[in-house]
Scaffold this motif. Structure first.
Motif, PDB file in Angstrom:
ATOM      1  N   UNK A  45       2.284  39.920  78.485  1.00 28.73           N
ATOM      2  CA  UNK A  45       3.693  39.580  77.930  1.00 28.73           C
ATOM      3  C   UNK A  45       4.072  40.606  76.775  1.00 28.73           C
ATOM      4  N   UNK A  46       2.998  41.622  76.521  1.00 26.87           N
ATOM      5  CA  UNK A  46       3.675  42.649  75.750  1.00 26.87           C
ATOM      6  C   UNK A  46       2.937  42.754  74.311  1.00 26.87           C
ATOM      7  N   UNK A  47       1.850  42.315  74.117  1.00 23.77           N
ATOM      8  CA  UNK A  47       1.127  42.422  72.824  1.00 23.77           C
ATOM      9  C   UNK A  47      -0.176  42.865  72.882  1.00 23.77           C
ATOM     10  N   UNK A  48      -0.837  43.357  72.144  1.00 23.74           N
ATOM     11  CA  UNK A  48      -2.097  44.000  72.142  1.00 23.74           C
ATOM     12  C   UNK A  48      -2.767  43.618  70.871  1.00 23.74           C
ATOM     13  N   UNK A  49      -3.944  43.100  70.887  1.00 20.19           N
ATOM     14  CA  UNK A  49      -4.824  42.539  69.799  1.00 20.19           C
ATOM     15  C   UNK A  49      -6.305  43.059  69.741  1.00 20.19           C
ATOM     16  N   UNK A  50      -6.671  43.191  68.542  1.00 15.88           N
ATOM     17  CA  UNK A  50      -8.251  43.436  68.488  1.00 15.88           C
ATOM     18  C   UNK A  50      -8.567  42.586  67.376  1.00 15.88           C
ATOM     19  N   UNK A  51      -9.991  42.186  67.554  1.00 13.89           N
ATOM     20  CA  UNK A  51     -10.590  41.282  66.615  1.00 13.89           C
ATOM     21  C   UNK A  51     -11.936  41.947  66.622  1.00 13.89           C
ATOM     22  N   UNK A  52     -12.451  41.941  65.320  1.00 10.42           N
ATOM     23  CA  UNK A  52     -13.849  42.448  65.066  1.00 10.42           C
ATOM     24  C   UNK A  52     -14.095  42.082  63.233  1.00 10.42           C
ATOM     25  N   UNK A  53     -15.296  42.404  63.057  1.00 12.25           N
ATOM     26  CA  UNK A  53     -15.551  42.219  61.605  1.00 12.25           C
ATOM     27  C   UNK A  53     -14.702  43.133  60.728  1.00 12.25           C
ATOM     28  N   UNK A  54     -14.251  44.309  61.077  1.00 11.11           N
ATOM     29  CA  UNK A  54     -13.875  45.176  60.341  1.00 11.11           C
ATOM     30  C   UNK A  54     -12.184  45.285  60.563  1.00 11.11           C
ATOM     31  N   UNK A  55     -11.566  44.728  61.630  1.00 13.70           N
ATOM     32  CA  UNK A  55     -10.270  45.089  62.021  1.00 13.70           C
ATOM     33  C   UNK A  55      -9.689  43.849  62.875  1.00 13.70           C
TER      34      UNK A  55
ATOM     35  N   UNK B 201      -3.826  39.456  81.433  1.00 17.74           N
ATOM     36  CA  UNK B 201      -4.519  40.273  80.142  1.00 17.74           C
ATOM     37  C   UNK B 201      -5.692  41.063  80.713  1.00 17.74           C
ATOM     38  N   UNK B 202      -5.823  42.034  79.924  1.00 12.55           N
ATOM     39  CA  UNK B 202      -6.929  42.860  80.114  1.00 12.55           C
ATOM     40  C   UNK B 202      -7.749  42.872  78.830  1.00 12.55           C
ATOM     41  N   UNK B 203      -9.095  42.340  78.859  1.00  8.60           N
ATOM     42  CA  UNK B 203      -9.829  41.829  77.980  1.00  8.60           C
ATOM     43  C   UNK B 203     -11.272  42.816  77.747  1.00  8.60           C
ATOM     44  N   UNK B 204     -11.121  43.569  76.714  1.00  3.39           N
ATOM     45  CA  UNK B 204     -12.333  44.161  76.396  1.00  3.39           C
ATOM     46  C   UNK B 204     -13.410  43.526  75.559  1.00  3.39           C
ATOM     47  N   UNK B 205     -14.451  43.152  76.027  1.00  2.00           N
ATOM     48  CA  UNK B 205     -15.729  42.738  75.137  1.00  2.00           C
ATOM     49  C   UNK B 205     -16.635  43.726  74.723  1.00  2.00           C
ATOM     50  N   UNK B 206     -16.309  44.232  73.749  1.00  2.00           N
ATOM     51  CA  UNK B 206     -17.341  45.640  73.288  1.00  2.00           C
ATOM     52  C   UNK B 206     -17.000  46.583  74.482  1.00  2.00           C
TER      53      UNK B 206
ATOM     54  N   UNK C 225     -17.078  51.750  66.770  1.00  2.00           N
ATOM     55  CA  UNK C 225     -17.262  50.187  66.119  1.00  2.00           C
ATOM     56  C   UNK C 225     -18.005  49.415  67.393  1.00  2.00           C
ATOM     57  N   UNK C 226     -18.523  48.461  66.858  1.00  2.00           N
ATOM     58  CA  UNK C 226     -19.444  47.589  67.656  1.00  2.00           C
ATOM     59  C   UNK C 226     -19.063  45.991  67.498  1.00  2.00           C
ATOM     60  N   UNK C 227     -19.105  45.364  68.323  1.00  2.00           N
ATOM     61  CA  UNK C 227     -18.933  43.928  68.473  1.00  2.00           C
ATOM     62  C   UNK C 227     -17.362  43.603  68.300  1.00  2.00           C
ATOM     63  N   UNK C 228     -16.717  44.204  69.109  1.00  4.66           N
ATOM     64  CA  UNK C 228     -14.967  43.773  68.905  1.00  4.66           C
ATOM     65  C   UNK C 228     -14.639  43.381  70.189  1.00  4.66           C
ATOM     66  N   UNK C 229     -13.421  42.777  70.086  1.00  3.14           N
ATOM     67  CA  UNK C 229     -12.781  41.995  71.329  1.00  3.14           C
ATOM     68  C   UNK C 229     -11.319  42.699  71.370  1.00  3.14           C
ATOM     69  N   UNK C 230     -10.779  43.162  72.455  1.00  2.90           N
ATOM     70  CA  UNK C 230      -9.534  43.615  72.464  1.00  2.90           C
ATOM     71  C   UNK C 230      -8.891  42.954  73.694  1.00  2.90           C
ATOM     72  N   UNK C 231      -7.688  42.434  73.391  1.00  3.93           N
ATOM     73  CA  UNK C 231      -6.762  41.729  74.288  1.00  3.93           C
ATOM     74  C   UNK C 231      -5.655  42.529  74.453  1.00  3.93           C
ATOM     75  N   UNK C 232      -5.303  42.925  75.739  1.00  2.04           N
ATOM     76  CA  UNK C 232      -3.895  43.722  76.385  1.00  2.04           C
ATOM     77  C   UNK C 232      -3.594  42.610  76.844  1.00  2.04           C
ATOM     78  N   UNK C 233      -2.327  41.777  76.466  1.00  2.00           N
ATOM     79  CA  UNK C 233      -1.605  40.782  77.184  1.00  2.00           C
ATOM     80  C   UNK C 233      -0.501  41.231  77.903  1.00  2.00           C
TER      81      UNK C 233
END
Length: 111
Positions: free
Chosen positions: A11-21, A57-62, A1-9
């Motif tokens: 406070x206890x939530x994890x989120x991913x945003x991309x074109x596909x997910x 937060x720990x943020x992954x930009x790709x 997967x390319x061009x995604x952002x993952x946030x591990x917050x």
């Protein structure tokens, strides 16, 4: 997967945003987060006093830009060793989305 952002917050939530997910789930339901955070934390500069338990937060930009955000933040750039850990988290987030119950459609009241 390319061009995604993952946030591990912190406070206890994890989120991913991309074109596909796009999904947000409770971090404690994900088994791949701890190994990934351990891998990122191992890359912090030796002179950085950041504690592993303290992060906003720990943020992954790709794959090539990771930002550990806390009182004493640090970044990890272009570390191919983290890719398998990130891929495992993406797969687990996809599974979490696939297993979410379908939303109940809203029924409009008729007059």
């Amino acid at each position: 997967m390319e061009n995604f952002t993952i946030h591990i917050f912190g406070y206890g939530e994890t989120q991913i945003n991309s074109k596909d997910l796009s999904v947000k789930v409770a971090t404690d339901t994900l088994t791949t987060v701890t190994p990934l955070l351990t891998g990122v934390f191992a890359k912090k500069p030796a002179d950085n006093p950041t504690l592993v338990t303290e992060f906003h937060a720990v943020n992954f930009f790709g794959y090539n830009d990771v930002r550990w955000t806390s009182k004493d933040s640090f970044n990890v750039k272009n570390d191919a060793g983290l890719k398998p850990l990130v891929d495992a988290l993406i797969l687990e987030l996809q599974t979490a989305k696939d297993n979410q119950p379908a939303p109940t459609p809203k029924v409009e009241k008729t007059k």
